[in-house]
Design a protein around this motif. Sequence first.
Motif, PDB file in Angstrom:
ATOM      1  N   LEU A  50       0.825  -1.206   0.000  1.00  0.00           N
ATOM      2  CA  LEU A  50       0.000   0.000   0.000  1.00  0.00           C
ATOM      3  C   LEU A  50       0.862   1.260   0.000  1.00  0.00           C
ATOM      4  CD1 LEU A  50      -2.777   1.349   0.214  1.00  0.00           C
ATOM      5  CD2 LEU A  50      -2.616   1.113   2.698  1.00  0.00           C
ATOM      6  N   SER A  51       1.945   1.251   0.770  1.00  0.00           N
ATOM      7  CA  SER A  51       2.828   2.423   0.804  1.00  0.00           C
ATOM      8  C   SER A  51       3.436   2.683  -0.565  1.00  0.00           C
ATOM      9  CB  SER A  51       3.930   2.225   1.844  1.00  0.00           C
ATOM     10  OG  SER A  51       4.862   1.237   1.430  1.00  0.00           O
ATOM     11  N   LEU A  62      11.029  10.396  -3.825  1.00  0.00           N
ATOM     12  CA  LEU A  62      10.949   9.587  -2.609  1.00  0.00           C
ATOM     13  C   LEU A  62      11.055  10.445  -1.360  1.00  0.00           C
ATOM     14  CD1 LEU A  62      10.632   6.699  -1.697  1.00  0.00           C
ATOM     15  CD2 LEU A  62      13.105   6.526  -1.543  1.00  0.00           C
ATOM     16  N   LEU A  63      11.934  11.430  -1.378  1.00  0.00           N
ATOM     17  CA  LEU A  63      12.058  12.327  -0.228  1.00  0.00           C
ATOM     18  C   LEU A  63      11.325  13.631  -0.478  1.00  0.00           C
ATOM     19  CD1 LEU A  63      15.771  11.727   0.739  1.00  0.00           C
ATOM     20  CD2 LEU A  63      13.721  10.758   1.754  1.00  0.00           C
ATOM     21  N   THR A  73       3.312  10.209   4.471  1.00  0.00           N
ATOM     22  CA  THR A  73       2.347   9.153   4.785  1.00  0.00           C
ATOM     23  C   THR A  73       2.785   7.794   4.251  1.00  0.00           C
ATOM     24  OG1 THR A  73       0.500  10.705   4.901  1.00  0.00           O
ATOM     25  CG2 THR A  73      -0.035   8.395   4.497  1.00  0.00           C
ATOM     26  N   PRO A  74       3.183   7.681   2.963  1.00  0.00           N
ATOM     27  CA  PRO A  74       3.670   6.379   2.485  1.00  0.00           C
ATOM     28  C   PRO A  74       4.846   5.850   3.298  1.00  0.00           C
ATOM     29  CG  PRO A  74       3.255   7.820   0.623  1.00  0.00           C
ATOM     30  CD  PRO A  74       3.113   8.660   1.860  1.00  0.00           C
ATOM     31  N   ALA A  75       5.758   6.745   3.700  1.00  0.00           N
ATOM     32  CA  ALA A  75       6.924   6.307   4.469  1.00  0.00           C
ATOM     33  C   ALA A  75       6.505   5.768   5.833  1.00  0.00           C
ATOM     34  CB  ALA A  75       7.903   7.469   4.638  1.00  0.00           C
ATOM     35  N   GLY A 222      12.055   1.645   2.534  1.00  0.00           N
ATOM     36  CA  GLY A 222      11.578   3.019   2.488  1.00  0.00           C
ATOM     37  C   GLY A 222      12.526   4.001   3.149  1.00  0.00           C
ATOM     38  N   PRO A 223      12.185   5.294   3.082  1.00  0.00           N
ATOM     39  CA  PRO A 223      13.089   6.334   3.605  1.00  0.00           C
ATOM     40  C   PRO A 223      13.242   6.332   5.120  1.00  0.00           C
ATOM     41  CG  PRO A 223      11.015   7.295   2.876  1.00  0.00           C
ATOM     42  CD  PRO A 223      11.001   5.874   2.421  1.00  0.00           C
TER      43      PRO A 223
END
Length: 242
Positions: A50-51, A62-63, A73-75, A222-223
Amino acid sequence: VLASSGVGGEVGCYLLLGWCVWHPFMYGQAGNREFVLETATISGGLLILLSHLLLLRTKAPLLGESGPGAVGTPARVQAVGRVLLVSFFLSFALSLAHAWAVSLPLGAGDGPGVWGRGTQAVELVLSLLVLSLCGLVVLGMKSRHVALLLAAAVFAAAVSVTAVNVVTLLLHSSDTFPVEDTAGMEGVEADAATIADHQRYFFFQSMSTVGALLLLVVHGPGPLSADEQDGPLEFASEKTVA
């Protein structure tokens, strides 16, 4: 189908997450810790997927420099997914540690003997190993490699256990067997066909866990991780195309 497609992927993830929440209650297994935690592990994989879908929808780096919170939110969803992903393995490690602690000779006596001490050592080493691997996944350190290792271990265990059970059921098809790993059915025995249905379900449940781990391998931590704070790792094929 929705979750794996490019259209309606987010909707599919939300529906599957709802199913994971309802799943233990539907089967009356809310008191089965192993069942619930394995479902939580599958939920972690869905959150990782989902992310990734949320990140694609933002169309931001990405950042991200486009709008506050566009990528935050995705992170965060991905980080929660990593924590849930190790739920089952964390429980497994703690169970081993508990078994090791219980088996220690705390009073006077001859102790557990050579084989007992060997079993204790294996339990301790294995529990520490699994705890370390869970910590790496949560922190996002070498998490792709760790997830691949755990996926291979779960796959091998599921295939081997299923193969042994199939052979046993074929050789003793007229016998009855105790129903194991199912809350509310302690001490109950069932025929070979019913046990085969149970084993089939547990096998595909394990395959879902493997799939959840492979989602981390594909999409990365992820970040909010130690390894990919500056963006996802680039593989050789991606560098060549670039």
